[in-house]
Design a protein around this motif. Structure first.
Motif, mmCIF file in Angstrom:
data_model
loop_
_atom_site.group_PDB
_atom_site.id
_atom_site.type_symbol
_atom_site.label_atom_id
_atom_site.label_comp_id
_atom_site.label_asym_id
_atom_site.label_seq_id
_atom_site.Cartn_x
_atom_site.Cartn_y
_atom_site.Cartn_z
ATOM 1 N N GLY A 49 37.380 28.616 36.229
ATOM 2 C CA GLY A 49 38.723 28.225 36.645
ATOM 3 C C GLY A 49 38.743 26.937 37.449
ATOM 4 N N ALA A 50 39.976 26.501 37.788
ATOM 5 C CA ALA A 50 40.143 25.228 38.503
ATOM 6 C C ALA A 50 40.466 25.429 39.983
ATOM 7 C CB ALA A 50 41.262 24.432 37.839
ATOM 8 N N ASP A 51 41.055 26.575 40.336
ATOM 9 C CA ASP A 51 41.522 26.780 41.706
ATOM 10 C C ASP A 51 40.702 27.855 42.425
ATOM 11 O OD1 ASP A 51 43.659 24.923 41.540
ATOM 12 O OD2 ASP A 51 44.751 26.381 40.321
ATOM 13 N N SER A 52 40.760 27.808 43.753
ATOM 14 C CA SER A 52 39.988 28.767 44.546
ATOM 15 C C SER A 52 40.606 30.166 44.437
ATOM 16 C CB SER A 52 39.988 28.332 46.010
ATOM 17 O OG SER A 52 41.299 28.413 46.510
ATOM 18 N N PRO A 53 39.797 31.217 44.688
ATOM 19 C CA PRO A 53 40.345 32.584 44.654
ATOM 20 C C PRO A 53 41.518 32.746 45.621
ATOM 21 C CG PRO A 53 37.957 32.661 44.769
ATOM 22 C CD PRO A 53 38.351 31.223 44.918
ATOM 23 N N GLU A 54 41.447 32.108 46.788
ATOM 24 C CA GLU A 54 42.518 32.237 47.790
ATOM 25 C C GLU A 54 43.846 31.685 47.232
ATOM 26 O OE1 GLU A 54 39.508 30.774 48.519
ATOM 27 O OE2 GLU A 54 38.699 32.582 49.459
ATOM 28 N N LYS A 55 43.740 30.517 46.580
ATOM 29 C CA LYS A 55 44.956 29.901 46.026
ATOM 30 C C LYS A 55 45.542 30.763 44.903
ATOM 31 C CE LYS A 55 46.678 25.346 44.829
ATOM 32 N NZ LYS A 55 46.363 23.957 44.561
ATOM 33 N N MET A 56 44.658 31.291 44.052
ATOM 34 C CA MET A 56 45.115 32.153 42.952
ATOM 35 C C MET A 56 45.819 33.392 43.514
ATOM 36 S SD MET A 56 44.115 30.619 40.162
ATOM 37 C CE MET A 56 43.960 31.671 38.762
ATOM 38 N N LYS A 95 54.485 38.378 42.637
ATOM 39 C CA LYS A 95 54.403 39.851 42.691
ATOM 40 C C LYS A 95 53.512 40.396 41.565
ATOM 41 C CE LYS A 95 58.753 40.256 45.044
ATOM 42 N NZ LYS A 95 60.154 39.983 44.791
ATOM 43 N N VAL A 96 52.344 39.787 41.447
ATOM 44 C CA VAL A 96 51.360 40.203 40.450
ATOM 45 C C VAL A 96 50.081 40.625 41.173
ATOM 46 C CG1 VAL A 96 49.889 39.361 38.559
ATOM 47 C CG2 VAL A 96 52.261 38.632 38.694
ATOM 48 N N THR A 97 49.474 41.738 40.727
ATOM 49 C CA THR A 97 48.170 42.127 41.256
ATOM 50 C C THR A 97 47.104 41.462 40.391
ATOM 51 O OG1 THR A 97 49.057 44.244 41.959
ATOM 52 C CG2 THR A 97 46.668 44.090 41.790
ATOM 53 N N LEU A 98 46.200 40.768 41.061
ATOM 54 C CA LEU A 98 45.237 39.946 40.330
ATOM 55 C C LEU A 98 43.832 40.552 40.370
ATOM 56 C CD1 LEU A 98 46.188 37.307 39.114
ATOM 57 C CD2 LEU A 98 45.053 36.096 40.934
ATOM 58 N N GLY A 99 43.144 40.500 39.252
ATOM 59 C CA GLY A 99 41.723 40.810 39.222
ATOM 60 C C GLY A 99 41.022 39.545 38.762
ATOM 61 N N LEU A 100 40.050 39.095 39.520
ATOM 62 C CA LEU A 100 39.352 37.864 39.141
ATOM 63 C C LEU A 100 38.032 38.226 38.484
ATOM 64 C CD1 LEU A 100 40.023 35.738 42.331
ATOM 65 C CD2 LEU A 100 41.094 35.486 40.105
ATOM 66 N N CYS A 101 37.844 37.800 37.242
ATOM 67 C CA CYS A 101 36.579 38.139 36.584
ATOM 68 C C CYS A 101 35.644 36.927 36.620
ATOM 69 C CB CYS A 101 36.761 38.711 35.188
ATOM 70 S SG CYS A 101 37.838 37.854 34.103
ATOM 71 N N ASP A 102 35.111 36.690 37.823
ATOM 72 C CA ASP A 102 34.191 35.572 38.058
ATOM 73 C C ASP A 102 32.746 36.030 38.170
ATOM 74 O OD1 ASP A 102 36.265 33.685 38.204
ATOM 75 O OD2 ASP A 102 36.670 34.260 40.276
ATOM 76 N N GLY A 103 32.542 37.331 38.127
ATOM 77 C CA GLY A 103 31.188 37.846 38.298
ATOM 78 C C GLY A 103 30.750 37.876 39.747
ATOM 79 N N ALA A 104 31.707 37.747 40.678
ATOM 80 C CA ALA A 104 31.384 37.765 42.111
ATOM 81 C C ALA A 104 32.253 38.798 42.807
ATOM 82 C CB ALA A 104 31.637 36.394 42.723
ATOM 83 N N ARG A 105 31.680 39.511 43.749
ATOM 84 C CA ARG A 105 32.425 40.547 44.479
ATOM 85 C C ARG A 105 33.290 39.901 45.571
ATOM 86 N NH1 ARG A 105 33.797 45.475 43.883
ATOM 87 N NH2 ARG A 105 31.781 46.120 43.056
ATOM 88 N N GLY A 106 34.556 40.277 45.638
ATOM 89 C CA GLY A 106 35.454 39.788 46.678
ATOM 90 C C GLY A 106 36.294 40.929 47.201
#
Lengths: 202, 117
Positions: A15-22, A30-41
């Motif tokens: 991706g282009a943006d940081s997890p915080e920005k996303m 009002k969307v629940t996001l799951g980030l599939c970056d292979g890193a635990r957050g």
């Protein structure tokens, strides 16, 4: 109705943006996001795998995260992914193909092993003309097979920047326009992703 | 001589859709209108688009919020088209649907935070 989008990338992967920005923009929509970056957050965390063989897939599935997504496209990889119950989502099975990449065998195996077939809305949003026609045709074929064999479907944006995210209201309307019934659209947006996060699709 | 207005029973029932634009750079009303029509014509085609009775009524360049009107039977189609908007003239932006209402007054109160006393 809160849309749960599980196929999103931040700059920890492609991706282009940081997890915080996303996450900030997802909150505004009002969307629940799951980030599939292979890193635990401290958010739903998944991993997107691009296996080359069954053995490779099983090795890569060893990493413990909330959910596992397999990057589809090749018919062989699509078959491998739906045959493995530890896989949660088969992403864009039609990537780089003219056909949908999902046939009766894939749909039946996805139903048996509870692997959700992805409806990637980003591919509709980011294409136009005949490209969009092919994407819509493939989604409709996947929907038809999923209905017949009871395979779970999951809607996601596949966003790689915050501008690719979409709100639940619009996603619901888009799915309804494509041909999803009311309950099918809600299952793909909310029920199936929630089950994946609770580990009920194993 | 002016054309006579249709009797109220024959007029199309309207709905008002409030939306907010999220963008990396400022987006004008013209950009928004062009992008919405581009996606509508691309997704639905000219024949279906003619049935929407869609018209962007208001757009504030500062808050990037606005609303449009459409026929009450075409709300789903309009929301789908708004969701598909992603760029116009190299400006990347997205349109988020805030809500739908039957009157402008209720729309302003519920979604656009414009309360007239």
């Amino acid at each position: 109705m809160r849309f749960i989008d599980l196929h999103v990338h931040s700059n920890l992967s492609t991706g282009a943006d940081s997890p915080e920005k996303m996450l900030e923009h997802a909150g505004a929509l009002k969307v629940t996001l799951g980030l599939c970056d292979g890193a635990r957050g401290d958010y739903p965390s998944g991993i997107e795998l691009s296996p080359t063989s069954r053995r490779d897939l099983r090795q890569k599935l060893g990493k413990k995260l909330d959910y596992a997504v397999v990057c589809g496209g090749s018919y062989r990889i699509n078959r491998l992914a739906v045959a493995e119950s530890r896989v949660d989502i088969l992403a864009h099975p039609d990537l780089g193909r003219r056909d949908s990449g999902v046939d009766a065998i894939v749909a039946r195996a996805a139903a048996e092993n509870k692997v959700a077939l992805e409806v990637n809305l980003g591919r509709i949003i980011n294409t136009s003309g005949t490209g969009r026609v092919y994407v819509l045709r493939n989604i409709k074929k996947t929907l038809m097979l999923a209905r017949k064999y009871g395979a779970p479907l999951i809607a996601s944006t596949g966003a790689e920047s915050w501008i690719g995210l979409r709100g639940g209201d619009g996603v619901y309307s888009l799915l309804r326009m494509i041909g999803f019934q009311e309950d099918e659209a809600l299952d793909a947006m909310v029920t199936v992703p929630a089950k994946i996060l609770r580990g009920e699709m194993k | 001589m002016r054309i006579k207005a249709l009797p109220s029973s024959l007029r199309t029932k309207k709905r008002y859709v409030a939306f907010k634009v999220y963008s990396q750079e400022p987006v004008t009303r013209d950009d928004v209108v062009r992008a919405i029509w581009k996606e509508t014509l691309g997704f639905l085609g000219e024949n279906k688009a003619s049935e929407l009775e869609m018209w962007v009524l208001d757009y504030d360049n500062g808050s990037q919020q606005g609303f449009l009107t459409c026929a009450h039977t075409s709300v789903e189609a309009v929301k789908a088209c708004l969701t598909l908007v992603n760029s116009v003239q190299d400006k990347k932006f997205m349109v988020h649907v805030l809500g739908v209402s039957g009157t402008v007054k209720a729309l302003n109160r519920k979604f656009l935070n414009k309360v007239k006393k």
